[in-house]
Design an enzyme around this catalytic site. Structure first.
Site, PDB file in Angstrom:
ATOM      1  N   GLY A  91       0.784  -1.076  -0.030  1.00 35.89           N
ATOM      2  CA  GLY A  91      -0.012   0.001  -0.007  1.00 35.89           C
ATOM      3  C   GLY A  91       0.881   1.345  -0.145  1.00 35.89           C
ATOM      4  O   GLY A  91       1.872   1.227  -0.280  1.00 35.89           O
ATOM      5  N   GLY A 102       5.768   4.632  -8.794  1.00 37.22           N
ATOM      6  CA  GLY A 102       6.526   3.202  -9.011  1.00 37.22           C
ATOM      7  C   GLY A 102       5.691   2.230  -9.148  1.00 37.22           C
ATOM      8  O   GLY A 102       5.762   1.309  -9.794  1.00 37.22           O
ATOM      9  N   HIS A 103       4.601   2.074  -8.071  1.00 40.14           N
ATOM     10  CA  HIS A 103       3.664   1.081  -7.738  1.00 40.14           C
ATOM     11  C   HIS A 103       2.819   1.012  -9.340  1.00 40.14           C
ATOM     12  O   HIS A 103       2.769   0.052  -9.863  1.00 40.14           O
ATOM     13  CB  HIS A 103       2.886   1.006  -6.574  1.00 40.14           C
ATOM     14  CG  HIS A 103       3.659   0.719  -5.223  1.00 40.14           C
ATOM     15  ND1 HIS A 103       3.725   2.013  -4.701  1.00 40.14           N
ATOM     16  CD2 HIS A 103       4.142  -0.130  -5.023  1.00 40.14           C
ATOM     17  CE1 HIS A 103       4.231   1.736  -3.395  1.00 40.14           C
ATOM     18  NE2 HIS A 103       4.521   0.271  -3.455  1.00 40.14           N
ATOM     19  N   VAL A 157      11.443   3.714 -10.551  1.00 38.60           N
ATOM     20  CA  VAL A 157      10.898   4.914 -11.161  1.00 38.60           C
ATOM     21  C   VAL A 157      11.329   6.174 -10.046  1.00 38.60           C
ATOM     22  O   VAL A 157      11.243   5.986  -8.940  1.00 38.60           O
ATOM     23  CB  VAL A 157       9.409   4.969 -11.021  1.00 38.60           C
ATOM     24  CG1 VAL A 157       8.541   6.255 -11.472  1.00 38.60           C
ATOM     25  CG2 VAL A 157       8.716   3.694 -11.851  1.00 38.60           C
ATOM     26  N   SER A 163       9.470   5.982  -3.085  1.00 37.27           N
ATOM     27  CA  SER A 163       9.084   5.302  -1.859  1.00 37.27           C
ATOM     28  C   SER A 163       8.237   5.575  -1.334  1.00 37.27           C
ATOM     29  O   SER A 163       8.105   6.930  -1.021  1.00 37.27           O
ATOM     30  CB  SER A 163      10.521   5.173  -1.289  1.00 37.27           C
ATOM     31  OG  SER A 163      10.333   4.624  -0.015  1.00 37.27           O
ATOM     32  N   SER A 164       7.455   4.737  -0.607  1.00 31.03           N
ATOM     33  CA  SER A 164       6.209   5.056   0.423  1.00 31.03           C
ATOM     34  C   SER A 164       6.573   5.761   1.390  1.00 31.03           C
ATOM     35  O   SER A 164       6.054   6.715   2.134  1.00 31.03           O
ATOM     36  CB  SER A 164       5.582   4.073   0.747  1.00 31.03           C
ATOM     37  OG  SER A 164       5.124   3.349  -0.341  1.00 31.03           O
TER      38      SER A 164
END
Length: 282
Positions: free
Chosen positions: A31, A36-37, A176, A185-186
């Site tokens: 989550g 990127g995801h 990315v 990054s999260s």
């Protein structure tokens, strides 16, 4: 897009689609999704008729419980992003759903999991392998997508698939970055404006090191990166290693192998950031 919370419901949906000959792609995530995801999801949507994205903050891969508590949880926003990317299902199980009882399985893929992240985050990759193997068993995808930012994780998952004989293809996808170069990054959401500025030095240093490496030795390149990070107040280097991209073992010279990667972990304030760069790729 449908949001599903149980393995049973997900398998009921997928069995119908698989019976129709449809290919299933899986994108495992924790989550707090970002571009990127999204790139992983879009690639799966492009290559498979069905895309399942798991959204699950996996407790067994956090060796720092404080990190687990602070990890951002943004399911509503995540679902909006997934819908926009064309995902078929968001699979958002509870901890009880994925771990009805404690998972006592031990995964060991030495030497891949004993270096770098494996050395500094004991138990981390065991937790990763626990959840990823559970997801592979639940979804039985034809393909699964992972980002190259977690370079060591990708290598370990490939090895797990080989040893456990999962019948699927692992697809590694390029890092990315923000327009200024910072790897997405999260955890970036936890950076203050000043920390965000400092964090930028990580990718800038890696890019400069690639130019530097063309005319310098491995040990000189290691020192170049270590010195550059040490010069930035607010950054603390945990490790920077130059390794064989297949075995993750340190290399002493550039001609030792045809695939050479530099992997770095830096604390920016109390936020732990990872990145990597390819010096040679066959």
């Amino acid at each position: 897009m449908k949001v599903i919370h149980t393995i049973k419901d997900l398998q009921a949906e997928l069995s119908v689609l698989k019976a129709q000959g449809k290919k299933v792609g899986l994108v495992p995530t924790m989550g707090a999704l970002h571009a990127g995801h999204a790139s992983l999801v879009k690639r799966s949507v492009n290559e498979n008729e069905v895309t399942v994205v798991s959204v699950f903050v996996n407790p067994t891969q956090f060796n720092d419980k404080n990190d687990l508590v602070k990890y951002p949880r943004t399911l509503d926003a995540d679902c909006k992003l997934l819908e926009a990317c064309g995902a078929t299902y968001a699979f958002a199980p509870s901890v009880e759903e994925m771990y009805p009882e404690p998972d006592t399985r031990q995964f060991s893929y030495a030497p891949l999991d004993t270096v770098m992240e494996g050395a500094f985050r004991p138990g981390h990759f065991n937790g990763v392998c626990q959840i990823v193997s559970k997801l592979f068993e639940a979804v039985k995808p034809h393909r699964a997508y992972f980002g190259e930012k977690d370079f060591q994780q990708l290598a370990i998952i490939r090895e797990m698939v080989r040893q456990m004989q999962f019948d699927l293809e692992i697809v590694g996808c390029p890092i990315v970055r923000e327009e200024d170069g910072l790897a997405l990054s999260s955890r970036n959401a936890r950076l203050s404006a000043e920390e965000r500025e400092n964090a930028l030095k990580i990718s800038q240093t890696l890019f400069k090191s690639r130019t530097f490496a063309a005319t310098h030795t491995v040990s000189e390149t290691l020192k170049f990166v270590e010195d550059a990070i040490a010069a930035v107040p607010g950054l603390r280097l945990e490790y920077f290693e130059i390794v064989d991209g297949n075995t993750l073992q340190k290399v002493d010279n550039w001609n030792q192998t045809s695939y050479v990667v530099g992997c770095i972990t830096v604390f920016c304030g109390d936020v732990r950031l990872i990145d990597n760069i390819k010096y040679k790729e066959s």
